[in-house]
Motif scaffolding. Structure first.
Motif, PDB file in Angstrom:
ATOM      1  N   VAL A 171     -37.043 -83.557  -4.159  1.00 47.19           N
ATOM      2  CA  VAL A 171     -38.357 -83.722  -4.786  1.00 47.19           C
ATOM      3  C   VAL A 171     -38.953 -82.356  -5.098  1.00 47.19           C
ATOM      4  O   VAL A 171     -39.482 -82.125  -6.193  1.00 47.19           O
ATOM      5  CB  VAL A 171     -39.312 -84.544  -3.876  1.00 47.19           C
ATOM      6  CG1 VAL A 171     -40.722 -84.548  -4.429  1.00 47.19           C
ATOM      7  CG2 VAL A 171     -38.792 -85.966  -3.714  1.00 47.19           C
ATOM      8  N   LEU A 172     -38.863 -81.430  -4.151  1.00 55.29           N
ATOM      9  CA  LEU A 172     -39.409 -80.093  -4.376  1.00 55.29           C
ATOM     10  C   LEU A 172     -38.658 -79.374  -5.497  1.00 55.29           C
ATOM     11  O   LEU A 172     -39.280 -78.700  -6.328  1.00 55.29           O
ATOM     12  CB  LEU A 172     -39.347 -79.271  -3.090  1.00 55.29           C
ATOM     13  CG  LEU A 172     -40.228 -79.778  -1.949  1.00 55.29           C
ATOM     14  CD1 LEU A 172     -39.998 -78.941  -0.703  1.00 55.29           C
ATOM     15  CD2 LEU A 172     -41.684 -79.785  -2.335  1.00 55.29           C
ATOM     16  N   ALA A 173     -37.348 -79.520  -5.541  1.00 54.10           N
ATOM     17  CA  ALA A 173     -36.564 -78.886  -6.601  1.00 54.10           C
ATOM     18  C   ALA A 173     -36.923 -79.482  -7.961  1.00 54.10           C
ATOM     19  O   ALA A 173     -37.026 -78.760  -8.961  1.00 54.10           O
ATOM     20  CB  ALA A 173     -35.070 -79.054  -6.323  1.00 54.10           C
ATOM     21  N   THR A 174     -37.154 -80.785  -8.001  1.00 55.84           N
ATOM     22  CA  THR A 174     -37.556 -81.437  -9.251  1.00 55.84           C
ATOM     23  C   THR A 174     -38.928 -80.942  -9.686  1.00 55.84           C
ATOM     24  O   THR A 174     -39.151 -80.644 -10.864  1.00 55.84           O
ATOM     25  CB  THR A 174     -37.563 -82.963  -9.086  1.00 55.84           C
ATOM     26  OG1 THR A 174     -36.268 -83.384  -8.634  1.00 55.84           O
ATOM     27  CG2 THR A 174     -37.908 -83.662 -10.383  1.00 55.84           C
ATOM     28  N   TRP A 175     -39.842 -80.837  -8.733  1.00 51.80           N
ATOM     29  CA  TRP A 175     -41.189 -80.334  -9.050  1.00 51.80           C
ATOM     30  C   TRP A 175     -41.084 -78.912  -9.600  1.00 51.80           C
ATOM     31  O   TRP A 175     -41.714 -78.581 -10.602  1.00 51.80           O
ATOM     32  CB  TRP A 175     -42.062 -80.363  -7.794  1.00 51.80           C
ATOM     33  CG  TRP A 175     -43.457 -79.900  -8.069  1.00 51.80           C
ATOM     34  CD1 TRP A 175     -44.512 -80.674  -8.447  1.00 51.80           C
ATOM     35  CD2 TRP A 175     -43.933 -78.551  -8.005  1.00 51.80           C
ATOM     36  NE1 TRP A 175     -45.622 -79.884  -8.638  1.00 51.80           N
ATOM     37  CE2 TRP A 175     -45.294 -78.578  -8.373  1.00 51.80           C
ATOM     38  CE3 TRP A 175     -43.346 -77.341  -7.688  1.00 51.80           C
ATOM     39  CZ2 TRP A 175     -46.070 -77.428  -8.416  1.00 51.80           C
ATOM     40  CZ3 TRP A 175     -44.118 -76.190  -7.738  1.00 51.80           C
ATOM     41  CH2 TRP A 175     -45.463 -76.245  -8.090  1.00 51.80           C
ATOM     42  N   LEU A 176     -40.260 -78.076  -8.956  1.00 48.22           N
ATOM     43  CA  LEU A 176     -40.076 -76.703  -9.405  1.00 48.22           C
ATOM     44  C   LEU A 176     -39.486 -76.677 -10.818  1.00 48.22           C
ATOM     45  O   LEU A 176     -39.935 -75.915 -11.674  1.00 48.22           O
ATOM     46  CB  LEU A 176     -39.171 -75.948  -8.436  1.00 48.22           C
ATOM     47  CG  LEU A 176     -38.932 -74.472  -8.728  1.00 48.22           C
ATOM     48  CD1 LEU A 176     -40.234 -73.690  -8.607  1.00 48.22           C
ATOM     49  CD2 LEU A 176     -37.900 -73.913  -7.752  1.00 48.22           C
ATOM     50  N   ILE A 209     -46.125 -85.503  -3.860  1.00 53.69           N
ATOM     51  CA  ILE A 209     -45.582 -84.515  -4.798  1.00 53.69           C
ATOM     52  C   ILE A 209     -44.817 -85.233  -5.918  1.00 53.69           C
ATOM     53  O   ILE A 209     -44.972 -84.911  -7.095  1.00 53.69           O
ATOM     54  CB  ILE A 209     -44.670 -83.504  -4.072  1.00 53.69           C
ATOM     55  CG1 ILE A 209     -45.507 -82.644  -3.120  1.00 53.69           C
ATOM     56  CG2 ILE A 209     -43.899 -82.632  -5.065  1.00 53.69           C
ATOM     57  CD1 ILE A 209     -44.688 -81.826  -2.149  1.00 53.69           C
ATOM     58  N   GLU A 219     -35.984 -84.701   0.877  1.00 53.64           N
ATOM     59  CA  GLU A 219     -37.259 -84.363   0.257  1.00 53.64           C
ATOM     60  C   GLU A 219     -37.137 -83.068  -0.543  1.00 53.64           C
ATOM     61  O   GLU A 219     -37.912 -82.817  -1.451  1.00 53.64           O
ATOM     62  CB  GLU A 219     -38.357 -84.221   1.315  1.00 53.64           C
ATOM     63  CG  GLU A 219     -38.771 -85.534   1.956  1.00 53.64           C
ATOM     64  CD  GLU A 219     -37.888 -85.942   3.111  1.00 53.64           C
ATOM     65  OE1 GLU A 219     -36.928 -85.207   3.425  1.00 53.64           O
ATOM     66  OE2 GLU A 219     -38.152 -86.986   3.712  1.00 53.64           O
ATOM     67  N   ARG A 220     -36.138 -82.251  -0.212  1.00 52.68           N
ATOM     68  CA  ARG A 220     -35.940 -81.016  -0.962  1.00 52.68           C
ATOM     69  C   ARG A 220     -35.601 -81.299  -2.413  1.00 52.68           C
ATOM     70  O   ARG A 220     -35.878 -80.490  -3.286  1.00 52.68           O
ATOM     71  CB  ARG A 220     -34.869 -80.163  -0.296  1.00 52.68           C
ATOM     72  CG  ARG A 220     -35.368 -79.638   1.036  1.00 52.68           C
ATOM     73  CD  ARG A 220     -34.390 -78.696   1.674  1.00 52.68           C
ATOM     74  NE  ARG A 220     -34.949 -78.265   2.941  1.00 52.68           N
ATOM     75  CZ  ARG A 220     -34.251 -78.121   4.032  1.00 52.68           C
ATOM     76  NH1 ARG A 220     -32.970 -78.370   4.027  1.00 52.68           N
ATOM     77  NH2 ARG A 220     -34.829 -77.720   5.145  1.00 52.68           N
ATOM     78  N   ARG A 257     -46.268 -87.051   2.165  1.00 55.49           N
ATOM     79  CA  ARG A 257     -46.624 -85.814   1.448  1.00 55.49           C
ATOM     80  C   ARG A 257     -45.629 -85.532   0.337  1.00 55.49           C
ATOM     81  O   ARG A 257     -45.995 -85.078  -0.745  1.00 55.49           O
ATOM     82  CB  ARG A 257     -46.747 -84.651   2.421  1.00 55.49           C
ATOM     83  CG  ARG A 257     -47.998 -84.816   3.277  1.00 55.49           C
ATOM     84  CD  ARG A 257     -48.303 -83.629   4.119  1.00 55.49           C
ATOM     85  NE  ARG A 257     -49.526 -83.882   4.864  1.00 55.49           N
ATOM     86  CZ  ARG A 257     -49.709 -83.515   6.111  1.00 55.49           C
ATOM     87  NH1 ARG A 257     -48.770 -82.860   6.744  1.00 55.49           N
ATOM     88  NH2 ARG A 257     -50.850 -83.788   6.715  1.00 55.49           N
ATOM     89  N   TYR A 258     -44.355 -85.794   0.595  1.00 61.64           N
ATOM     90  CA  TYR A 258     -43.361 -85.628  -0.461  1.00 61.64           C
ATOM     91  C   TYR A 258     -43.526 -86.686  -1.543  1.00 61.64           C
ATOM     92  O   TYR A 258     -43.335 -86.410  -2.732  1.00 61.64           O
ATOM     93  CB  TYR A 258     -41.942 -85.639   0.115  1.00 61.64           C
ATOM     94  CG  TYR A 258     -41.636 -84.363   0.849  1.00 61.64           C
ATOM     95  CD1 TYR A 258     -41.363 -83.195   0.141  1.00 61.64           C
ATOM     96  CD2 TYR A 258     -41.652 -84.310   2.231  1.00 61.64           C
ATOM     97  CE1 TYR A 258     -41.107 -82.010   0.810  1.00 61.64           C
ATOM     98  CE2 TYR A 258     -41.399 -83.125   2.900  1.00 61.64           C
ATOM     99  CZ  TYR A 258     -41.130 -81.984   2.185  1.00 61.64           C
ATOM    100  OH  TYR A 258     -40.886 -80.811   2.835  1.00 61.64           O
TER     101      TYR A 258
END
Length: 194
Positions: free
Chosen positions: A42-47, A109, A39-40, A105-106
């Motif tokens: 996904v967070l890195a892509t969002w960032l 995002i 899922e990280r 939740r991911y």
């Protein structure tokens, strides 16, 4: 160079840039790790899409932009994302140890990534996935980054780990004689080298 050495070197760069008053905070390097859950990615892509000055190089390992269709049919993903994500259904933990509430939740995002993707200062983007990954949607794992790369005017680099490695979903669980070479390949991909 192994992954631990590369992490140490990257951490040293981050420390030097943090201590250097000539490097603006928004221009400093950051070390984003895959960790034990994808899922990280996904967070890195969002960032990378929402903080244009932060991410220059992005390596996504088994990015979870959607579940493998064998795990959840496409028609069920959005309703389940809503129901579990809002706490309307009680949380369940899958046989792989994933909390459906956390996973959705991911996914929420991932669904909120800009569409169409934004042009940012991203200089390299790469995806690594295993042929035997039964967790992520293999089509989405490449399609989402491909659109981002096109918006940024860069080439998407991809690497698919063969089934013979027996890696599965955790693309950092590299063992055997080829492990060091694959870790080096990850570093090359993260730096945008062919």
């Amino acid at each position: 160079m192994d992954l631990l050495d590369a992490t140490r070197q990257a951490s040293a760069v981050v420390e030097r840039e943090t201590a250097d008053p000539a490097v603006r905070p928004g221009s400093r390097s950051r070390l984003l790790s895959h960790g034990s859950r994808t899922e990280r990615a996904v967070l890195a892509t969002w960032l990378a899409q929402n903080s244009a000055d932060v991410v220059r190089h992005l390596l996504l390992l088994s990015p979870f932009f959607g579940p493998d269709p064998r795990q959840a049919p496409a028609w069920a993903v959005r309703p389940l994302t809503f129901l579990y994500g809002r706490g309307l259904l009680p949380d369940r933990v899958t046989s792989r140890g994933y909390s459906l509430t956390a996973v959705t939740r991911y996914l929420a995002i991932a669904h909120r990534l800009p569409g169409p993707p934004r042009r940012t200062r991203l200089r390299s983007l790469a995806v690594v996935i295993s042929e035997t990954d039964g967790v992520v949607d293999p089509v989405a794992a490449f399609a989402v980054p491909r659109r981002i790369a096109a918006a940024c005017g860069i080439r998407l680099r991809t690497h698919t780990l063969p089934a013979s490695l027996g890696v599965g979903h955790d693309t950092l669980a590299l063992i055997g004689p080829g492990a060091a070479g694959l870790r080096e390949r990850y570093i090359e991909l993260s730096e945008g080298r062919p």
